[in-house]
Design an enzyme around this catalytic site. Structure first.
Site, PDB file in Angstrom:
ATOM      1  N   ASN A 142     -10.119   0.668   1.000  1.00 35.85           N
ATOM      2  CA  ASN A 142      -9.026   0.485   1.964  1.00 35.85           C
ATOM      3  C   ASN A 142      -9.429   0.948   3.367  1.00 35.85           C
ATOM      4  OD1 ASN A 142      -7.669  -0.151  -0.357  1.00 35.85           O
ATOM      5  ND2 ASN A 142      -6.023   1.316  -0.079  1.00 35.85           N
ATOM      6  N   ASP A 190       0.830  -1.200   0.000  1.00 41.80           N
ATOM      7  CA  ASP A 190       0.000   0.000   0.000  1.00 41.80           C
ATOM      8  C   ASP A 190       0.873   1.263   0.000  1.00 41.80           C
ATOM      9  OD1 ASP A 190      -2.523   1.249   0.250  1.00 41.80           O
ATOM     10  OD2 ASP A 190      -2.302   1.411   2.417  1.00 41.80           O
ATOM     11  N   HIS A 191       0.512   2.225  -0.838  1.00 42.36           N
ATOM     12  CA  HIS A 191       1.238   3.510  -0.907  1.00 42.36           C
ATOM     13  C   HIS A 191       2.758   3.355  -1.042  1.00 42.36           C
ATOM     14  CE1 HIS A 191      -2.213   6.116  -0.275  1.00 42.36           C
ATOM     15  NE2 HIS A 191      -2.634   5.251   0.620  1.00 42.36           N
ATOM     16  N   ASP A 233       2.288   4.977  -5.366  1.00 42.14           N
ATOM     17  CA  ASP A 233       1.689   6.266  -5.036  1.00 42.14           C
ATOM     18  C   ASP A 233       2.602   7.381  -5.545  1.00 42.14           C
ATOM     19  OD1 ASP A 233       0.796   8.580  -3.920  1.00 42.14           O
ATOM     20  OD2 ASP A 233       0.620   7.818  -1.873  1.00 42.14           O
ATOM     21  N   GLY A 252      -8.847   5.822   2.365  1.00 41.53           N
ATOM     22  CA  GLY A 252      -9.427   6.578   3.479  1.00 41.53           C
ATOM     23  C   GLY A 252     -10.806   6.062   3.852  1.00 41.53           C
ATOM     24  N   THR A 261      -7.277   2.989   9.575  1.00 41.25           N
ATOM     25  CA  THR A 261      -7.432   3.702  10.849  1.00 41.25           C
ATOM     26  C   THR A 261      -8.420   3.017  11.803  1.00 41.25           C
ATOM     27  OG1 THR A 261      -6.911   5.752   9.726  1.00 41.25           O
ATOM     28  CG2 THR A 261      -7.966   5.956  11.874  1.00 41.25           C
TER      29      THR A 261
HETATM   30  O1  G3H Z   1      -4.252   3.071   2.154  1.00 39.19           O
HETATM   31  C1  G3H Z   1      -4.893   2.902   3.209  1.00 39.19           C
HETATM   32  C2  G3H Z   1      -6.198   3.500   3.368  1.00 39.19           C
HETATM   33  O2  G3H Z   1      -6.426   4.506   2.485  1.00 39.19           O
HETATM   34  C3  G3H Z   1      -6.746   3.589   4.734  1.00 39.19           C
HETATM   35  O3  G3H Z   1      -7.413   4.772   5.078  1.00 39.19           O
HETATM   36  O4  G3H Z   1      -6.817   4.833   7.453  1.00 39.19           O
HETATM   37  O5  G3H Z   1      -8.643   6.242   6.592  1.00 39.19           O
HETATM   38  O6  G3H Z   1      -8.938   3.790   6.738  1.00 39.19           O
HETATM   39  P1  G3H Z   1      -7.988   4.908   6.560  1.00 39.19           P
HETATM   40 ZN    ZN Z   2      -4.528   5.070   1.350  1.00 39.75          ZN
END
Ligand code: G3H
Ligand code: ZN
Length: 267
Positions: free
Chosen positions: A213, A79-80, A101, A192, A216
């Site tokens: 995704n 991821d990223h 990314d 997000g 958090t």
């Molecule tokens: O790449 C990971 C996500 O975009 C997670 O986003 O932390 O807001 O759930 P989040």
């Molecule tokens: Zn992300």
């Protein structure tokens, strides 16, 4: 079925696959147990920082071990990814997908670097997630998204339609519909995901999002439940006694997401 087939299936049937990020074994256990219980395909995500904790190699071995014990499709995504050498390493080690990314680059450089990664990943049968727009910042321009997918041939595309990592989203659905029209069949990814309410998640899926995704919310659940468990039994020192209920709580969060995303019984 390969990951790309699940994206196509999700696109056709209007549901989404969740990507759940993890750093540790008890998180991984909770996530996979939820997917097993609900017979759902699942993507496990590790950012560069998250994967550095265990190391890419150990993550691959750990995920393979969980995969061997289950009969649901489990996929692994970097991821990223921003560092080209690190992305190369993840491809070599056997990640199923890598997210490059390049969102902080100008479109031209983003296209150039993404193209290189696509070339590399393609040889190994690894999918590439590209990104246009900046999550929490610049919204994705549909015209740029079109040019980006045409020139890079990425497998999936992360877009910013108003979400924020770890923050509350204000989604621009009109923009999402325009992006979808512009990129045709390229599957779209919503980052997000923690800050998006259930109604908006459903609407985003209807408009073409096939990967969501979540990070958090899982981190918050980990922290909150860890504190509660430790507070409840101040004398407990056996890690497995502390971590088993922690996994259970993570499992509950993931179960709710799987149901919301509609990926239950889609394995
Ligand atoms: O790449 C990971 C996500 O975009 C997670 O986003 O932390 O807001 O759930 P989040
Ligand atoms: Zn992300």
């Amino acid at each position: 079925m390969e990951l790309i087939d699940y994206f196509k299936k999700a696109q056709k049937e209007n549901w989404a696959i969740g990507q759940f990020n993890f750093t540790t074994d008890e998180q991984l256990k909770g996530i996979i147990d939820a997917a097993k219980k609900l017979n759902s395909p699942i993507i496990l995500g590790t950012s560069e920082g998250e994967s550095q904790f265990l190391g890419l190699k150990k993550i691959k071995v750990l995920v393979d071990a969980f995969r061997d014990e289950s009969d649901i499709p489990i996929f692994l995504n970097l991821d990223h990814g921003k560092n080209l050498d690190y992305i190369r390493e993840a491809i070599k080690i056997g990640y199923n997908c890598v997210h490059f990314d390049g969102s902080d680059l100008c479109l031209e450089d983003n296209i150039k670097k993404t193209k290189n990664i696509v070339k590399l990943a393609f040889k190994k049968g690894v999918l590439v997630e590209g990104e246009v727009g900046i999550i929490g910042g610049k919204l994705t321009d549909p015209k740029e998204a079109k040019e980006f997918v045409q020139k890079t041939r990425v497998d999936i595309l992360a877009v910013n339609i108003g979400t924020v990592h770890g923050g509350k989203a204000k989604i621009d659905f009109k923009r999402l519909a325009e992006i979808k029209k512009a990129v045709n069949d390229t599957p779209l990814v919503l980052h997000g995901g923690s800050g998006v309410n259930s109604t908006d998640i459903k609407k985003a899926i209807e408009l073409g999002i096939v990967k969501i995704n979540i990070n958090t919310e899982l981190r918050l659940a980990w922290r909150k439940n860890m504190e509660e468990i430790l507070k409840k039994d101040k004398n407990e020192i056996k890690p497995y006694k502390i971590l088993t209920p922690l996994s259970e709580q993570i499992k509950k969060v993931v179960e709710n997401k799987i149901k919301l995303f509609g990926s239950e019984n889609k394995a």
